[in-house]
Design a protein around this motif. Structure first.
Motif, short mmCIF file in Angstrom:
data_model
loop_
_atom_site.label_atom_id
_atom_site.label_comp_id
_atom_site.label_asym_id
_atom_site.label_seq_id
_atom_site.Cartn_x
_atom_site.Cartn_y
_atom_site.Cartn_z
N ALA A 90 17.01 -5.31 -37.50
CA ALA A 90 17.93 -5.60 -38.53
C ALA A 90 18.31 -7.15 -38.56
CB ALA A 90 19.24 -4.52 -38.42
N GLY A 121 19.67 -8.73 -30.49
CA GLY A 121 20.87 -7.73 -29.42
C GLY A 121 21.13 -8.37 -28.06
N ASN A 177 22.61 -11.46 -22.51
CA ASN A 177 22.96 -10.79 -21.13
C ASN A 177 23.05 -11.98 -20.26
OD1 ASN A 177 20.23 -10.88 -19.67
ND2 ASN A 177 19.81 -10.00 -21.53
N GLN A 218 20.81 -10.98 -14.72
CA GLN A 218 20.89 -10.31 -13.58
C GLN A 218 19.91 -9.23 -13.15
OE1 GLN A 218 24.79 -9.80 -11.52
NE2 GLN A 218 25.47 -11.68 -12.40
N CYS A 272 15.58 -6.99 -41.19
CA CYS A 272 14.79 -5.87 -42.11
C CYS A 272 15.41 -4.17 -41.37
CB CYS A 272 13.26 -5.90 -41.75
SG CYS A 272 12.19 -4.84 -42.68
N PRO A 273 16.62 -4.19 -41.69
CA PRO A 273 17.07 -2.96 -41.00
C PRO A 273 16.43 -1.71 -41.60
CG PRO A 273 18.64 -3.82 -42.57
CD PRO A 273 17.46 -4.88 -42.46
N VAL A 274 16.16 -0.70 -40.58
CA VAL A 274 15.47 0.42 -40.98
C VAL A 274 16.60 1.51 -41.37
CG1 VAL A 274 13.99 2.24 -40.22
CG2 VAL A 274 13.25 0.06 -39.38
N ASN A 308 19.15 0.76 -28.17
CA ASN A 308 20.02 0.85 -27.18
C ASN A 308 21.46 0.75 -27.69
OD1 ASN A 308 20.31 1.06 -24.21
ND2 ASN A 308 21.08 -1.10 -24.27
N TYR A 358 23.15 -0.64 -30.06
CA TYR A 358 23.30 -0.84 -31.54
C TYR A 358 22.58 0.56 -32.17
CZ TYR A 358 24.39 -5.46 -30.08
OH TYR A 358 25.05 -6.39 -29.32
N LEU A 365 20.69 5.71 -38.24
CA LEU A 365 19.35 5.93 -38.43
C LEU A 365 19.00 6.97 -37.58
CD1 LEU A 365 16.85 4.92 -39.63
CD2 LEU A 365 16.52 3.71 -37.31
N TYR A 376 31.07 -8.89 -22.44
CA TYR A 376 31.46 -10.40 -22.79
C TYR A 376 31.41 -11.40 -21.48
CZ TYR A 376 34.19 -6.98 -25.71
OH TYR A 376 34.39 -6.24 -26.72
N ILE A 377 30.61 -12.67 -21.93
CA ILE A 377 30.63 -13.70 -21.20
C ILE A 377 31.11 -14.98 -21.77
CG2 ILE A 377 28.79 -14.78 -19.91
CD1 ILE A 377 26.92 -12.71 -20.23
N TYR A 393 30.99 -9.76 -13.42
CA TYR A 393 29.54 -10.39 -12.86
C TYR A 393 29.35 -11.67 -13.49
CZ TYR A 393 28.59 -9.14 -17.72
OH TYR A 393 28.58 -9.18 -19.26
N SER A 396 22.58 -2.22 -17.26
CA SER A 396 21.42 -2.90 -16.40
C SER A 396 20.10 -2.60 -16.83
CB SER A 396 21.55 -2.18 -14.86
OG SER A 396 23.03 -2.48 -14.38
N VAL A 406 18.07 -5.42 -18.18
CA VAL A 406 17.10 -6.52 -18.01
C VAL A 406 15.86 -6.01 -17.47
CG1 VAL A 406 16.59 -8.88 -17.60
CG2 VAL A 406 18.77 -8.33 -18.25
C1 LIG Z 1 27.20 -9.60 -22.38
C2 LIG Z 1 25.93 -8.82 -21.70
C3 LIG Z 1 25.53 -8.92 -20.53
C4 LIG Z 1 24.68 -8.51 -19.87
N1 LIG Z 1 24.38 -8.62 -18.47
C5 LIG Z 1 23.36 -7.98 -18.20
C6 LIG Z 1 22.65 -8.37 -16.66
O1 LIG Z 1 23.18 -9.50 -16.14
N2 LIG Z 1 21.53 -7.63 -16.35
C7 LIG Z 1 21.17 -6.49 -16.81
O2 LIG Z 1 20.24 -5.93 -16.24
N3 LIG Z 1 21.63 -6.17 -18.07
C8 LIG Z 1 22.56 -6.85 -18.74
N4 LIG Z 1 23.10 -6.59 -19.99
C9 LIG Z 1 22.51 -5.35 -20.56
C10 LIG Z 1 21.21 -5.71 -21.16
O3 LIG Z 1 21.12 -6.91 -21.79
C11 LIG Z 1 20.50 -4.71 -22.27
O4 LIG Z 1 20.69 -3.33 -21.42
C12 LIG Z 1 19.13 -4.93 -22.84
O5 LIG Z 1 18.96 -6.23 -23.21
C13 LIG Z 1 18.98 -3.73 -23.53
O6 LIG Z 1 17.77 -4.05 -24.34
P1 LIG Z 1 16.90 -3.35 -25.72
O7 LIG Z 1 15.82 -3.74 -26.03
O8 LIG Z 1 17.16 -2.00 -25.40
O9 LIG Z 1 18.12 -3.50 -26.65
P2 LIG Z 1 18.65 -4.90 -27.77
O10 LIG Z 1 18.19 -6.07 -26.80
O11 LIG Z 1 20.12 -4.53 -27.62
O12 LIG Z 1 17.94 -4.68 -29.12
C14 LIG Z 1 18.39 -3.52 -29.80
C15 LIG Z 1 17.88 -4.03 -31.32
O13 LIG Z 1 17.80 -3.03 -32.14
C16 LIG Z 1 18.25 -3.66 -33.29
N5 LIG Z 1 18.43 -2.65 -34.21
C17 LIG Z 1 19.50 -1.56 -34.22
N6 LIG Z 1 19.72 -0.86 -35.24
C18 LIG Z 1 18.45 -1.31 -36.07
C19 LIG Z 1 17.93 -0.68 -37.31
N7 LIG Z 1 18.44 0.35 -37.93
N8 LIG Z 1 16.91 -1.36 -37.71
C20 LIG Z 1 16.30 -2.47 -37.00
N9 LIG Z 1 16.90 -2.83 -35.94
C21 LIG Z 1 17.81 -2.20 -35.49
C22 LIG Z 1 19.40 -4.53 -33.13
O14 LIG Z 1 19.65 -5.65 -34.16
C23 LIG Z 1 19.00 -5.27 -31.81
O15 LIG Z 1 18.39 -6.61 -32.03
C24 LIG Z 1 24.05 -7.48 -20.57
C25 LIG Z 1 24.50 -7.04 -21.94
C26 LIG Z 1 25.58 -7.87 -22.47
C27 LIG Z 1 25.71 -7.80 -23.96
#
Ligand SMILES: Cc1cc2nc3c(=O)[nH]c(=O)nc-3n(C[C@H](O)[C@H](O)[C@H](O)COP(=O)(O)OP(=O)(O)OC[C@H]3O[C@@H](n4cnc5c(N)ncnc54)[C@H](O)[C@@H]3O)c2cc1C
Length: 432
Positions: free
Chosen positions: A64, A70, A75, A78, A212-214, A243, A245, A249, A263-264, A294, A373, A375
């Motif tokens: 999106a 996202g 993050n 860590q 490109c939101p679904v 995740n 977000y 949908l 928050y960081i 953290y 957690s 990453v």
């Molecule tokens: C500030 C912060 C610090 C963190 N620190 C750590 C850490 O140190 N260690 C650790 O292990 N984890 C950490 N995390 C968590 C970690 O970053 C996440 O668990 C991980 O990145 C999730 O990845 P993901 O690909 O599942 O989701 P995301 O990276 O969140 O991606 C989801 C994507 O889906 C897209 N999306 C949503 N709805 C739609 C739609 N309808 N159509 C199209 N696209 C859509 C969004 O735009 C987004 O880009 C942290 C998170 C944050 C916010």
């Protein structure tokens, strides 16, 4: 906003984006069909896409926002074994065998990350620096020591106790009561890692369409129609990787994840000597608070990147920044006059059983709910999800078929969070 806490040129975007700005949108047009459509371009979505694209499936990744917008570029970088509930808790819920399998899978995800980054030669400041996990009171220190001494047989990890008298060898503070060091935990530059992954996904032949939101997914029993703001794509398989977000949908998934703000802040550059005193071993750090802090040094070891859950739903980093600064100063009083150069936030996904989930619902594949957690685990389960789409045996995980719980009346808006966080903060303030 308390503007004196911010540098004049401060940014309200992740520190990581200075070196790795969000990539310009790549694929211009939306294809009419794809074998696999992946919704979400973070670690989960891209790892799933890497598997399917390398297996020769025409794979389309949609986001999106910009690619990696996202949590995956926001993050703290860590990397741990990622599974929050302990063995006893899991054994009570799922039996000893499943508990063992779940914890082993968490340990595998950590080891696999190191192998993946090395094998793909992704230049992302990955290092096995170890984690100092600090006790925020005396009772918690006793619990940490007990946990180290009674690790379940066969699931032992490399960990040692650091008494309070030796704490300054790990961290330049008296705010804690000692702690433990998990020697295998690692750190990474999350955005450089994401960028390397994105490049490999594109090289493998996948299309990545950003902004490109679904908006809807239809299933006629044979194939999917994925309706987006920019047109419709027919697909054989669909992967949801949204995740924290996750939205309307996928209402079934939205009812099962709890979005929580994380928050960081980054400090302005600190003198080298001060950094050596505050973070002498360059470890990643977390503490035993339920509303956890953290933090870590930036890869160049000039700044402290300090994170926490100072709010539940705040989206304005001008407000969260000063709150985090107060917590930073609680740990390192000498930083009272140090300013904030970056403040940002993102939404992680919690689950009602504090476990991550992978599976299929109404034919759609998903993996999510990393409880902050993600990453290592998001990368690892994304990879497994891609293998599951391909129907491969090696895609099986210990998380398959775990009931993905929701609660009556919960629709994805966590009205109970503010009260829960207040309760946990009050509890964190007591010696329990
Ligand atoms: C500030 C912060 C610090 C963190 N620190 C750590 C850490 O140190 N260690 C650790 O292990 N984890 C950490 N995390 C968590 C970690 O970053 C996440 O668990 C991980 O990145 C999730 O990845 P993901 O690909 O599942 O989701 P995301 O990276 O969140 O991606 C989801 C994507 O889906 C897209 N999306 C949503 N709805 C739609 C739609 N309808 N159509 C199209 N696209 C859509 C969004 O735009 C987004 O880009 C942290 C998170 C944050 C916010």
């Amino acid at each position: 906003m308390n503007s004196s806490l911010f540098t004049p040129d401060h940014k309200l975007t992740p520190y990581w984006w200075d070196a790795v700005p969000r990539p310009a949108p790549m694929a211009a047009a939306l294809p009419a069909r794809a074998d696999v459509v992946v919704v979400g371009s973070g670690y989960t979505g891209l790892h799933a896409a890497l598997q399917t694209a390398r297996a020769g499936r025409h794979t389309l990744v949609l986001d999106a926002e910009d690619a990696g917008w996202g949590c995956s570029t926001r993050n703290g970088g860590q990397i741990s074994t990622s599974v929050k509930p302990g063995f006893d808790q899991l054994a009570r819920r799922h039996g000893a065998e499943r508990a063992r399998a779940i914890i082993s899978e968490g340990q595998r995800s950590l080891a696999w990350m190191a192998q993946f980054i090395a094998a793909e030669r992704i230049d992302c400041d990955f290092g096995v620096v170890g984690r100092f996990h600090a006790a925020h009171n005396a009772a918690q220190f006793t619990k940490l020591v007990q946990a180290v001494q009674s690790q379940p047989k066969g699931l032992e990890v490399e960990v040692h106790v650091v008494p309070r008298a030796e704490q300054h060898q790990e961290l330049g503070t008296d705010a804690y009561w000692g702690g433990v060091v998990y020697r295998q935990h690692a750190s990474v530059d999350p955005a450089r890692y994401h960028q390397g992954l994105l490049e490999r996904v594109v090289t493998a032949g996948a299309d990545v369409v950003a902004r490109c939101p679904v908006t809807r997914i239809e299933n006629d029993g044979h194939a999917f129609r994925v309706i987006t703001a920019r047109g419709t794509v027919n697909a054989r398989d669909v992967v949801i990787a949204t995740n924290g977000y996750t939205g309307t949908l996928t209402p079934w998934l939205q009812r099962r994840v709890i979005p929580i703000g994380s928050y960081i802040i980054a400090t302005e550059p600190l003198p080298v000597e001060q950094m050596k005193r505050l973070m002498p071993k360059n470890r990643i750090v977390s503490d035993t608070r339920k509303v956890v802090f953290y933090y870590r040094a930036s890869p160049d070891q000039r700044r402290i990147l300090f994170g926490g859950r100072v709010s539940t739903s705040e989206t304005d980093p001008r407000i969260s920044g000063p709150m985090l600064h107060a917590d930073l100063v609680g740990v390192f009083p000498e930083l009272a006059g140090t300013r904030i150069s970056h403040s940002w936030c993102g939404f992680v996904a919690y689950t009602f059983d504090e476990l991550m989930h992978i599976g299929r619902h109404d034919g759609v594949h998903y993996a999510m709910g990393y409880c902050g957690s993600g990453v290592g685990m998001g990368s690892y389960l994304g990879m497994k999800l891609g293998q599951q789409v391909l129907g491969l045996d090696e895609g099986r995980t210990a998380f398959d078929d775990l009931a993905f719980q929701t609660r009556p009346l919960y629709t994805g808006k966590p009205w109970f969070l503010a009260a829960s966080i207040r309760y946990f903060r009050w509890r964190d303030g007591r010696n329990v």
